[in-house]
Design a protein around this motif. Structure first.
Motif, PDB file in Angstrom:
ATOM      1  N   THR A  99      39.237  15.151  12.379  1.00 24.40           N
ATOM      2  CA  THR A  99      37.841  14.767  11.361  1.00 24.40           C
ATOM      3  C   THR A  99      36.877  15.407  12.214  1.00 24.40           C
ATOM      4  O   THR A  99      36.182  14.728  13.420  1.00 24.40           O
ATOM      5  CB  THR A  99      37.645  13.271  11.122  1.00 24.40           C
ATOM      6  OG1 THR A  99      38.692  13.020  10.219  1.00 24.40           O
ATOM      7  CG2 THR A  99      36.233  13.318  10.358  1.00 24.40           C
ATOM      8  N   TYR A 100      36.257  16.400  12.070  1.00 24.12           N
ATOM      9  CA  TYR A 100      34.947  17.141  12.591  1.00 24.12           C
ATOM     10  C   TYR A 100      33.696  16.278  12.151  1.00 24.12           C
ATOM     11  O   TYR A 100      33.187  16.301  10.988  1.00 24.12           O
ATOM     12  CB  TYR A 100      34.916  18.438  12.505  1.00 24.12           C
ATOM     13  CG  TYR A 100      36.118  19.156  13.184  1.00 24.12           C
ATOM     14  CD1 TYR A 100      35.873  19.713  14.506  1.00 24.12           C
ATOM     15  CD2 TYR A 100      37.320  19.399  12.408  1.00 24.12           C
ATOM     16  CE1 TYR A 100      37.020  20.235  15.124  1.00 24.12           C
ATOM     17  CE2 TYR A 100      38.211  20.008  13.184  1.00 24.12           C
ATOM     18  CZ  TYR A 100      38.216  20.486  14.445  1.00 24.12           C
ATOM     19  OH  TYR A 100      39.268  20.852  15.105  1.00 24.12           O
ATOM     20  N   LEU A 101      32.910  15.856  13.268  1.00 24.43           N
ATOM     21  CA  LEU A 101      31.628  15.248  13.068  1.00 24.43           C
ATOM     22  C   LEU A 101      30.531  16.338  13.320  1.00 24.43           C
ATOM     23  O   LEU A 101      30.224  16.744  14.369  1.00 24.43           O
ATOM     24  CB  LEU A 101      31.287  14.131  14.098  1.00 24.43           C
ATOM     25  CG  LEU A 101      30.053  13.194  13.699  1.00 24.43           C
ATOM     26  CD1 LEU A 101      29.793  12.697  12.281  1.00 24.43           C
ATOM     27  CD2 LEU A 101      30.002  12.100  14.859  1.00 24.43           C
ATOM     28  N   VAL A 262      37.765   8.767  19.490  1.00 23.65           N
ATOM     29  CA  VAL A 262      36.692   9.721  19.472  1.00 23.65           C
ATOM     30  C   VAL A 262      36.885  10.916  20.673  1.00 23.65           C
ATOM     31  O   VAL A 262      37.109  10.376  21.852  1.00 23.65           O
ATOM     32  CB  VAL A 262      35.271   9.182  19.797  1.00 23.65           C
ATOM     33  CG1 VAL A 262      34.301  10.456  19.842  1.00 23.65           C
ATOM     34  CG2 VAL A 262      35.043   8.012  18.578  1.00 23.65           C
ATOM     35  N   CYS A 263      36.922  12.313  20.248  1.00 19.91           N
ATOM     36  CA  CYS A 263      37.039  13.344  21.359  1.00 19.91           C
ATOM     37  C   CYS A 263      35.798  14.129  21.463  1.00 19.91           C
ATOM     38  O   CYS A 263      35.227  14.507  20.314  1.00 19.91           O
ATOM     39  CB  CYS A 263      38.408  14.066  20.892  1.00 19.91           C
ATOM     40  SG  CYS A 263      38.641  15.352  22.225  1.00 19.91           S
ATOM     41  N   HIS A 398      32.456  25.010  22.300  1.00 15.52           N
ATOM     42  CA  HIS A 398      32.256  23.882  22.759  1.00 15.52           C
ATOM     43  C   HIS A 398      33.196  22.848  22.002  1.00 15.52           C
ATOM     44  O   HIS A 398      34.163  22.118  22.494  1.00 15.52           O
ATOM     45  CB  HIS A 398      31.045  23.143  22.906  1.00 15.52           C
ATOM     46  CG  HIS A 398      29.899  23.979  23.691  1.00 15.52           C
ATOM     47  ND1 HIS A 398      29.508  25.092  23.116  1.00 15.52           N
ATOM     48  CD2 HIS A 398      29.515  24.044  24.846  1.00 15.52           C
ATOM     49  CE1 HIS A 398      28.593  25.772  24.057  1.00 15.52           C
ATOM     50  NE2 HIS A 398      28.608  24.860  25.169  1.00 15.52           N
ATOM     51  N   THR A 399      33.105  22.765  20.839  1.00 13.92           N
ATOM     52  CA  THR A 399      33.975  22.117  19.822  1.00 13.92           C
ATOM     53  C   THR A 399      35.328  22.580  19.952  1.00 13.92           C
ATOM     54  O   THR A 399      36.344  21.644  20.167  1.00 13.92           O
ATOM     55  CB  THR A 399      33.425  22.400  18.397  1.00 13.92           C
ATOM     56  OG1 THR A 399      32.062  21.951  17.941  1.00 13.92           O
ATOM     57  CG2 THR A 399      34.198  21.403  17.431  1.00 13.92           C
ATOM     58  N   ALA A 400      35.775  23.715  20.113  1.00 18.12           N
ATOM     59  CA  ALA A 400      36.901  24.319  20.375  1.00 18.12           C
ATOM     60  C   ALA A 400      37.763  23.551  21.495  1.00 18.12           C
ATOM     61  O   ALA A 400      38.855  23.188  21.627  1.00 18.12           O
ATOM     62  CB  ALA A 400      37.007  25.702  20.681  1.00 18.12           C
ATOM     63  N   VAL A 401      36.918  23.337  22.491  1.00 19.08           N
ATOM     64  CA  VAL A 401      37.454  22.590  23.754  1.00 19.08           C
ATOM     65  C   VAL A 401      38.090  21.262  23.445  1.00 19.08           C
ATOM     66  O   VAL A 401      39.066  20.829  23.984  1.00 19.08           O
ATOM     67  CB  VAL A 401      36.482  22.461  24.942  1.00 19.08           C
ATOM     68  CG1 VAL A 401      36.633  21.500  26.057  1.00 19.08           C
ATOM     69  CG2 VAL A 401      35.940  23.898  25.560  1.00 19.08           C
ATOM     70  N   ALA A 402      37.013  20.447  22.600  1.00 21.99           N
ATOM     71  CA  ALA A 402      37.466  19.309  22.153  1.00 21.99           C
ATOM     72  C   ALA A 402      38.679  19.233  21.298  1.00 21.99           C
ATOM     73  O   ALA A 402      39.540  18.534  21.386  1.00 21.99           O
ATOM     74  CB  ALA A 402      36.327  18.457  21.673  1.00 21.99           C
ATOM     75  N   ASN A 417      45.791   7.070  15.926  1.00 22.52           N
ATOM     76  CA  ASN A 417      44.581   6.531  15.391  1.00 22.52           C
ATOM     77  C   ASN A 417      43.967   7.755  14.737  1.00 22.52           C
ATOM     78  O   ASN A 417      44.521   9.023  15.301  1.00 22.52           O
ATOM     79  CB  ASN A 417      43.627   5.998  16.298  1.00 22.52           C
ATOM     80  CG  ASN A 417      43.935   4.536  16.677  1.00 22.52           C
ATOM     81  OD1 ASN A 417      44.729   3.904  16.080  1.00 22.52           O
ATOM     82  ND2 ASN A 417      43.298   4.416  17.896  1.00 22.52           N
ATOM     83  N   LYS A 418      43.197   7.751  13.480  1.00 21.99           N
ATOM     84  CA  LYS A 418      42.457   9.030  13.247  1.00 21.99           C
ATOM     85  C   LYS A 418      41.506   9.475  14.458  1.00 21.99           C
ATOM     86  O   LYS A 418      40.825   8.610  15.112  1.00 21.99           O
ATOM     87  CB  LYS A 418      41.824   8.738  11.983  1.00 21.99           C
ATOM     88  CG  LYS A 418      42.627   8.734  10.889  1.00 21.99           C
ATOM     89  CD  LYS A 418      41.911   8.400   9.521  1.00 21.99           C
ATOM     90  CE  LYS A 418      42.922   8.641   8.282  1.00 21.99           C
ATOM     91  NZ  LYS A 418      43.826   7.475   8.296  1.00 21.99           N
ATOM     92  N   ILE A 419      41.428  10.780  14.466  1.00 19.69           N
ATOM     93  CA  ILE A 419      40.652  11.141  15.908  1.00 19.69           C
ATOM     94  C   ILE A 419      39.393  11.885  15.082  1.00 19.69           C
ATOM     95  O   ILE A 419      39.327  12.807  14.311  1.00 19.69           O
ATOM     96  CB  ILE A 419      41.435  12.171  16.764  1.00 19.69           C
ATOM     97  CG1 ILE A 419      42.550  11.570  17.169  1.00 19.69           C
ATOM     98  CG2 ILE A 419      40.449  12.722  17.889  1.00 19.69           C
ATOM     99  CD1 ILE A 419      43.383  12.470  17.877  1.00 19.69           C
ATOM    100  N   ILE A 420      38.310  11.535  15.558  1.00 19.04           N
ATOM    101  CA  ILE A 420      36.826  12.176  15.398  1.00 19.04           C
ATOM    102  C   ILE A 420      36.512  13.166  16.436  1.00 19.04           C
ATOM    103  O   ILE A 420      36.734  12.538  17.595  1.00 19.04           O
ATOM    104  CB  ILE A 420      35.699  11.311  14.999  1.00 19.04           C
ATOM    105  CG1 ILE A 420      35.794  10.122  13.845  1.00 19.04           C
ATOM    106  CG2 ILE A 420      34.309  11.786  15.063  1.00 19.04           C
ATOM    107  CD1 ILE A 420      34.833   9.407  13.617  1.00 19.04           C
ATOM    108  N   VAL A 421      36.513  14.346  16.016  1.00 17.92           N
ATOM    109  CA  VAL A 421      36.021  15.135  17.018  1.00 17.92           C
ATOM    110  C   VAL A 421      34.491  15.591  17.039  1.00 17.92           C
ATOM    111  O   VAL A 421      33.931  15.920  15.880  1.00 17.92           O
ATOM    112  CB  VAL A 421      36.881  16.710  16.853  1.00 17.92           C
ATOM    113  CG1 VAL A 421      36.361  17.892  17.780  1.00 17.92           C
ATOM    114  CG2 VAL A 421      38.309  16.360  17.324  1.00 17.92           C
TER     115      VAL A 421
END
Length: 500
Positions: A99-101, A262-263, A398-402, A417-421
């Motif tokens: 899930t991308y924030l 959260v990542c 930057h998002t790609a690193v995460a 757990n679901k992960i928010i990036v």
């Protein structure tokens, strides 16, 4: 609960939120932290019906307790308005199981807008509350995004001036164009011959120069900071983690009380620390995944307990993370010390003198909520291409690193757990690198950054926001370059010569 703020390095003075916001940094060089953490006074079920501005009020009122309801709601309404290109402010996008924030829908296409849109209003309100009559000079060091976001926030704001330092060869062409075309009459943008850490150290040295502060105060000026060391930057960042959780709750993506991870792509440690603060106030976050690029000083710290800035500095395709001194980590170290300011101050002294420090075993155990990973340049490019090939969704470097680190973490099956990036920047800001990931050597066929952006518009099926398009042919107004040891004199001269 009336929240007061204390320094991480032992200054015994307790200050209000507005005083901490105005100062930016404590007189002893420490960072302000809340003496006690408040708790959300509404359930997450109650919050899920609120929009972003309403959620922001429910979170910020807990920390900024000397602001009236009217003052705080004015600041929030002024910040989160039509300058954002979506009514949601921070949309959530599902792609390849993550899930991308999306934190990049503000005027400068980066997550820094989330806090720097409101900081000027918080600061001007704080000045009025505290009877400050001097002109506030904002000093900021940037690795790319903070600079333009701060310039956009403080541009021509009455009673303020702003000076931004950036590493001459350490930002993307788009980031540089955003800064050097700034039109604000109260703004100055200066490149330094050095890296981001040199810029940040120079700004910190100016803040700690009491003689300079006294001289300028006599002339009618006071310093403050727009970097994430300012608590007025950090608290607004807590909001979007709360908002993301309740949006997922509302959509049925998670169940009430369900824990998430959260990542966050991490450089100066402010964004991931805000997630940690969100957990402190009651958000069910289980783990924080710290994603680093090749400058993996934080990855090494979480794995070994030693923070060591003595290493080769790499210029990468995720330049906003090219940092070896992660200033906000000090707030976490203070917390790990059991709020022992003297112990924290000793660690910071070791970092300053020896270039490193090592936390003890008890402190390492307190880091059990944190995981860490890093992405090489090739890993970053492959993550961009993988997400696009599978879903058509385009992410920035930057998002790609995460994303890469989040997938590594997920594959280890540490949790289900679901992960928010945290998607921290628009891919348009780093079009050249993103195109290289998607088209390989074909990316070299484009003559200019704007040709690359046009190609990326086609691939992503997304239009470049008007605010970004406006800088394409804008006049370059800021051409000054200085050595890192000249920063203090440059600041002094600009202020006293009335150039802000």
């Amino acid at each position: 609960m009336d929240i007061k703020y204390v320094s991480t390095r032992g200054d015994k003075e307790k200050v209000t939120a507005s005083q901490a916001i105005l100062r930016g940094i404590a007189p002893d060089g420490g960072l302000y932290v809340p003496e006690n953490f408040p708790k959300l006074d509404k359930s997450l079920e109650e919050l899920k019906g609120l929009n972003y501005r309403e959620t922001a009020y429910e979170v910020m009122k807990l920390f900024f307790t000397d602001f009236t309801e009217e003052e705080l709601k004015y600041c929030i309404a002024s910040a989160y308005d039509e300058k954002f290109d979506t009514e949601e402010i921070v949309p959530l996008k599902e792609a390849d199981g993550l899930t991308y924030l999306e934190l990049f829908h503000g005027p400068t296409l980066a997550f820094k807008d989330m806090a720097l849109s409101i900081l000027p209003y918080l600061m001007v309100t704080s000045a009025k509350k505290n009877g400050i009559k001097e002109k506030i000079i904002i000093l900021t060091a940037t690795s790319g995004d903070t600079g333009k976001a701060a310039l956009a926030g403080f541009s021509d704001v009455e009673g303020t001036g702003i000076i931004v330092f950036y590493p001459k060869d350490g930002v993307s062409p788009f980031q540089k164009q955003q800064m050097v075309t700034e039109k604000g009459r109260n703004a100055s943008v200066i490149a330094i011959e050095g890296n981001f850490d040199d810029a940040q150290n120079g700004v910190k040295a100016i803040f700690s120069d009491k003689e300079l502060a006294a001289e300028l105060k006599e002339k009618g000026y006071v310093f403050s900071s727009a970097n994430s060391i300012n608590i007025g930057r950090l608290v607004p960042q807590i909001v979007y983690y709360v908002y993301a959780y309740v949006k997922m709750l509302k959509s049925g993506g998670i169940s009430p009380g369900e824990k998430i991870d959260v990542c966050v792509p991490t450089g100066n440690f402010g964004n991931i620390l805000a997630a940690n603060f969100a957990k402190e106030i009651g958000l069910p976050i289980e783990r924080f995944v710290c994603a680093s690029n090749t400058n993996k000083v934080l990855y090494d710290f979480f794995k070994s307990g030693t923070y060591d800035r003595q290493r080769e500095f790499a210029l990468t395709i995720s330049p906003s993370m090219d940092i070896l001194i992660s200033s906000n980590l000090e707030r976490l170290i203070y917390k790990l010390c059991g709020s022992n300011a003297a112990k924290n101050a000793e660690f910071m002294r070791e970092l300053s003198i020896d270039g490193k420090y090592t936390v003890d075993e008890a402190m390492m155990k307190e880091l059990r909520d944190f995981e860490a990973g890093f992405a090489t340049e090739d890993d970053t490019l492959s993550a961009i291409k993988s997400v696009y090939d599978k879903t058509g969704y385009v992410i920035d470097t930057h998002t790609a690193v995460a994303a890469f680190v989040a997938n590594e973490y997920r594959n280890k099956k540490i949790s289900n757990n679901k992960i928010i990036v945290a998607a921290t920047a628009s891919p348009f800001k780093f079009a050249g690198s993103v195109l290289k990931a998607l088209e390989g050597t074909g990316a070299d066929n484009f003559n200019s950054e704007w040709d690359k952006i046009a190609e990326l518009e086609k691939l992503s099926k997304t239009k470049l926001p008007k605010a970004a398009l406006a800088i394409k042919d804008a006049e370059v107004r800021h051409k000054e370059v200085c050595a890192k040891d000249e920063m203090k004199q440059v600041v002094r001269t600009k202020i006293l010569d009335g150039k802000l």
